[in-house]
Scaffold this active site. Sequence first.
Site, PDB file in Angstrom:
ATOM      1  N   GLY A  99      -2.062 -26.106 -12.985  1.00  0.00           N
ATOM      2  CA  GLY A  99      -1.160 -27.046 -12.328  1.00  0.00           C
ATOM      3  C   GLY A  99      -1.198 -26.924 -10.813  1.00  0.00           C
ATOM      4  O   GLY A  99      -1.233 -27.937 -10.099  1.00  0.00           O
ATOM      5  N   VAL A 100      -1.201 -25.690 -10.308  1.00  0.00           N
ATOM      6  CA  VAL A 100      -1.268 -25.478  -8.860  1.00  0.00           C
ATOM      7  C   VAL A 100      -2.590 -25.991  -8.304  1.00  0.00           C
ATOM      8  O   VAL A 100      -2.635 -26.642  -7.260  1.00  0.00           O
ATOM      9  CB  VAL A 100      -1.070 -23.990  -8.524  1.00  0.00           C
ATOM     10  CG1 VAL A 100      -1.374 -23.718  -7.056  1.00  0.00           C
ATOM     11  CG2 VAL A 100       0.357 -23.558  -8.848  1.00  0.00           C
ATOM     12  N   GLU A 155     -10.939 -21.162 -10.229  1.00  0.00           N
ATOM     13  CA  GLU A 155     -10.917 -20.682 -11.615  1.00  0.00           C
ATOM     14  C   GLU A 155      -9.458 -20.651 -12.018  1.00  0.00           C
ATOM     15  O   GLU A 155      -8.632 -19.991 -11.364  1.00  0.00           O
ATOM     16  CB  GLU A 155     -11.562 -19.298 -11.706  1.00  0.00           C
ATOM     17  CG  GLU A 155     -11.737 -18.807 -13.142  1.00  0.00           C
ATOM     18  CD  GLU A 155     -10.687 -17.796 -13.558  1.00  0.00           C
ATOM     19  OE1 GLU A 155      -9.856 -18.146 -14.424  1.00  0.00           O
ATOM     20  OE2 GLU A 155     -10.691 -16.684 -13.021  1.00  0.00           O
ATOM     21  N   CYS A 207      -7.176 -13.847 -17.533  1.00  0.00           N
ATOM     22  CA  CYS A 207      -7.504 -15.256 -17.747  1.00  0.00           C
ATOM     23  C   CYS A 207      -8.326 -15.431 -19.017  1.00  0.00           C
ATOM     24  O   CYS A 207      -8.324 -16.495 -19.624  1.00  0.00           O
ATOM     25  CB  CYS A 207      -8.300 -15.801 -16.558  1.00  0.00           C
ATOM     26  SG  CYS A 207      -7.532 -15.541 -14.956  1.00  0.00           S
TER      27      CYS A 207
END
Length: 543
Positions: free
Chosen positions: A268-269, A293, A327
């Site tokens: 989102g950022v 990423e 991640c």
Amino acid sequence: MPNGYFFFKEPKNEPVLSYAPHTPERKALKKALAALKNEMRDIPMYIGGKEVRSGDKKEIRPPHETNHLLGHFHAGNATHVHQAIDAALAAHKEWAATSWEHRASIFMKAAELLATKYRFKMNAATMLGQSKNAYQAEIDSACELIDFLRFNVHFLSQIYAQQPISPLGFDNRMEYRPLEGFVLAVTPFNFSAIGGNLPTAPAMCGNVVVWKPANTQIYSASVFMEILIEAGLPAGVINLVYPPGAMVGELCYAHKDFAGIHFTGSTGVFQSMWKSIGENIARYKSYPRIVGETGGKDFVFVHPTAHVDAVVAGLARGAFEYQGQKCSAASRAYLPSNLAAEIKEKLCVEVDTMKMGIVDDFSNFINAVIDEKSFNSLAKYLDGVKHSDGKAKIICGGGYDKTHGYYIDPTIIETTDPKYVTMCDELFGPVLTIYVYDENKWEETLDVLDETSPYALTGAIFAQDRYAIDKMTRKLVNSAGNFYINDKPTGAVVGQQPFGGARASGTNDKAGSILNLYRWLSVRTIKETYVPATDFRYPFHAE
């Protein structure tokens, strides 16, 4: 002017120390942990080579031991962002003109300092600030960061050596310039190595950088900045600041000399950043490089022919190492009906043996999640299982407690709905959701897997049938940028498994490979003609 061609050969990956009982590294790390816990660190920003203290001090406390104060960092504001940009631009000309062997030597020296003098301090800072156990800190803030520095120097040497062909009578050459302007590096909490790589990769290419780390990674980021300064990094090349992230972005994206962003963080950022850059596109001297990423909802797909114990070990490590805050962490698993019962039973037994607690106790496998915001979010998902109308149940773990630290028990959820919320949302915690499918419908289930998540970062398959492995590899070609066969979906090593994903997981520019370095270079092609033409006519014009 140098009269030699300087090339840095391919390095070896930094060896991983074991920290086993009675080893010298265990003793040294314990000593470093105690020293940092007994020190009250006052962490400045670094702008133009100077330590900058705003006076707006924010506490730093270990996520696993919230009653202990490690120190403070000095929060920044808009003034500090402007100062960092100005300092970077002031350093640009001389840094870009610095010859390659001198630029490279700075980062090679930083790698050597990290491998020796600072290894245990850097690991201890990562353990305390980001709640990592000794092994997770070693493979991150020591080995991976050292590898990033050494391999990127080698990769850049390879790029500089690539030159076009030159027929007789001509000389063709390419020079690889830094970008025109400054690069913004925005780094996450979960890997100190990423925190170090995102600003240094553009910098070694001759770029100047404004570096904004996550507040929860400032403790270790400041140690790495000390290493870079000791290694001889000139003032203004990398400027480390701690204002609010949105403020940094707003001011950088509005600047005419903004040349690119190197980002790791949420999808989102990143999408918001891309939008802001697009809205400001007419301001810039050049089109900015956008490298990111972002999120992941990483899968493990188990084929009916899989080896059960390998699956259990892969899920135990892949889902719960570093509390699932990678991640690449295994977050959703698809188990065939013929193996599911045995896998679940063995996996729950393994999870029940995972000790949880402070990082100082090396017997702990699980530590705390990064902060209260993450804790509350994960607790909400766990509570939501109780109201899932029978679609999901917790078969292992499920507890949480923030009395002394942000502790979430390693948890396994089983769902009958492959689109249940915890199969879709990125949780970023020690929570694995499993779905049991009909063993005779494994090919159809691959379609469900591929369509469930917008992400495509990492994924793993387990199987003994080679035809099935081949079919799954082709079927899931776009489902993961890092794909693992009979292994967990975590643990990418620089130079071995270049890291990055596509779809909503980022631009797939592969940190830890030569591909990422190309993004921070602007190429100029030069053709020199030794004996130029003196007549515009060509031979075919003659009668």
